[in-house]
Design a protein around this motif. Sequence first.
Motif, mmCIF file in Angstrom:
data_model
loop_
_atom_site.group_PDB
_atom_site.id
_atom_site.type_symbol
_atom_site.label_atom_id
_atom_site.label_comp_id
_atom_site.label_asym_id
_atom_site.label_seq_id
_atom_site.Cartn_x
_atom_site.Cartn_y
_atom_site.Cartn_z
ATOM 1 N N TYR A 251 8.520 -57.280 67.831
ATOM 2 C CA TYR A 251 9.486 -57.435 68.776
ATOM 3 C C TYR A 251 10.809 -57.131 68.113
ATOM 4 C CZ TYR A 251 6.400 -59.927 71.744
ATOM 5 O OH TYR A 251 5.260 -60.384 72.700
ATOM 6 N N LYS A 256 15.805 -60.730 71.123
ATOM 7 C CA LYS A 256 15.936 -62.041 70.833
ATOM 8 C C LYS A 256 17.239 -62.542 71.328
ATOM 9 C CE LYS A 256 12.853 -61.705 66.907
ATOM 10 N NZ LYS A 256 12.839 -61.849 65.339
ATOM 11 N N PHE A 279 8.639 -65.874 69.513
ATOM 12 C CA PHE A 279 8.784 -64.515 68.715
ATOM 13 C C PHE A 279 7.971 -64.611 67.196
ATOM 14 C CE2 PHE A 279 12.323 -64.003 71.663
ATOM 15 C CZ PHE A 279 12.024 -62.562 72.168
#
Length: 575
Positions: A251, A256, A279
């Motif tokens: 990711y 985020k 995550f």
Amino acid sequence: MPFLPLLCLSRTAHTYWLCFPVFLSSDRILCRIPTRSGAPAMSAIAAAATLSLPITLCRSSKLNGKREFRGGLRVFAIIGDEGGLAGRKNPWTSLFDVEDPRNKVPQYKGKFLDIYQALELARFDIQYCDWKARQDVLQIMLLHEKVVEVLNPLAREFKSIGTLKKDLAGLQEELTQAHNQVHISEARVSAALDKLAFMETLVNDKILQERNVTESDVPTPIPSTSRDLGANLKSRQPTKRLNVSGPVRSYSARLKNFWYPVAFSADLKDDTMVPMDCFEQPWVLFRGKDGKPGCVQNTCAHRACPLHLGSVNEGRIQCPYHGWEYSADGKCEKMPSTKFRNVKIRALPCFEQEGMVWIWPGDDPPAPNLPSLLPPAGFQIHAEIVMELPVEHGLLLDNLLDLAHAPFTHTSTFAKGWSVPSLVKFLTPGAGLQGYWDPYPIDMEFRPPCMVLSTIGISKPGKLKGQSTRECSTHLHQLHVCLPSSRQKTRLLYRMSLDFAPILKHVPFMKYLWRHFADKVLNEDLRLVIGQQERMLNGANVWNSPVSYDKLGVRYRLWRDSVESGGSKKIPFTE
């Protein structure tokens, strides 16, 4: 005397005798009504009218052994459709059409009468009483109707229920025809826009081809204006097709930098902990001394023991290995059996709003405002469910943002009985990531970074006729939060709200029924999405051939690619 009058009145002392209509051979049926001294005869007549009028007589078709006729009563309505009582032609009005007998009373001279003369006078006396009683009762009924008309104005404009139903059915038919016409117009406009876009693409391709030929023939440098025009034309080229295949990439840090809802407030008690992954990092939620939620790394700084296996003491989470205790900001405040050291574990910004706990897992400063995920006004929350699913969160979002699969996938749950429409479209009258389905009465929105909100009209379950949610009387509102736990795992938060049947909230064990139904619906999807994931990991492209009803899912993928590649967080679409 074969027939007694409808209502006869005679007075003996302080008692009035009422004769009700019957068919007899010889006997009379009398009703004795005691009254006070000096009371008018009208009270007795009113009582008789209340109990027995309006009535008529019908002859029995059979005779008993004594050759007597059995009497019967038939009741008619007092309030009719038009006119007053005196002017109506109802069958019972003939009961009051009796000639005044006073001008036919025989006159006899002399002091004494023979038996025949006495009987004749008695007969005329009875006829007069009968006529007078009928007139008094008729007057009472006329006055009663006037009172009703004064007190109830609606009686003057009375419509039958059948008439109202017929009028309503006609209005509904007109509304349905108008609605169908609107959908036809929308389809025509959509087809015209598609043709226009196709023609624009052809024109742009033709212009570019001519431009390339001109550039190859003319050796002079291209002016800046031509370069700008070429850049604008190039920007209008169709977007390259999506390629979502192979192992899921790590990711991006940019993904985020959003507020993520991770738990429902009702699940986080003062003495409980909620472990979860976000995550690919383990975290644990608990409430501090002030009752506010905190989110710290689910790993003790001493020997990397999972903290959620411990307990919460006085607003601090205690490690079950050696008893080290951490506050909501990640600072270690107790180290039993050893000299105290300044130790701290990572803690995330954590906030509570509208019944949900949010975290900010990114490195950028948190955004000042949290998005609202409450249902619209008039809805009540009935269920809040959390599930851990073995699929990547993007694949789950793709599934939630697609409704065209419902009549093929959810055949044993909410889409049971749905017909398969000839064309399914997702229309976006507002922002590029929200709109409504056609022909399904469902509004839907993707809200970054991982939320799907939908409002479903359920006034006609099992029947789809192109209705919009505004035309439905009852609705179901859903919130799906797909938290990216890891590259092959999703933490799903589901909230269900209704704008009807509030009593269901108080039915015992109702939450278990909602959970059972949610599991059943989700399992219908999971068997497909897990299969998608297996093939994607082996190199298959899950977005190989998008079609028109994939619009919302494609736009989610384009938004996500834009964010992960360093583009703007805003929606990169226009009308």
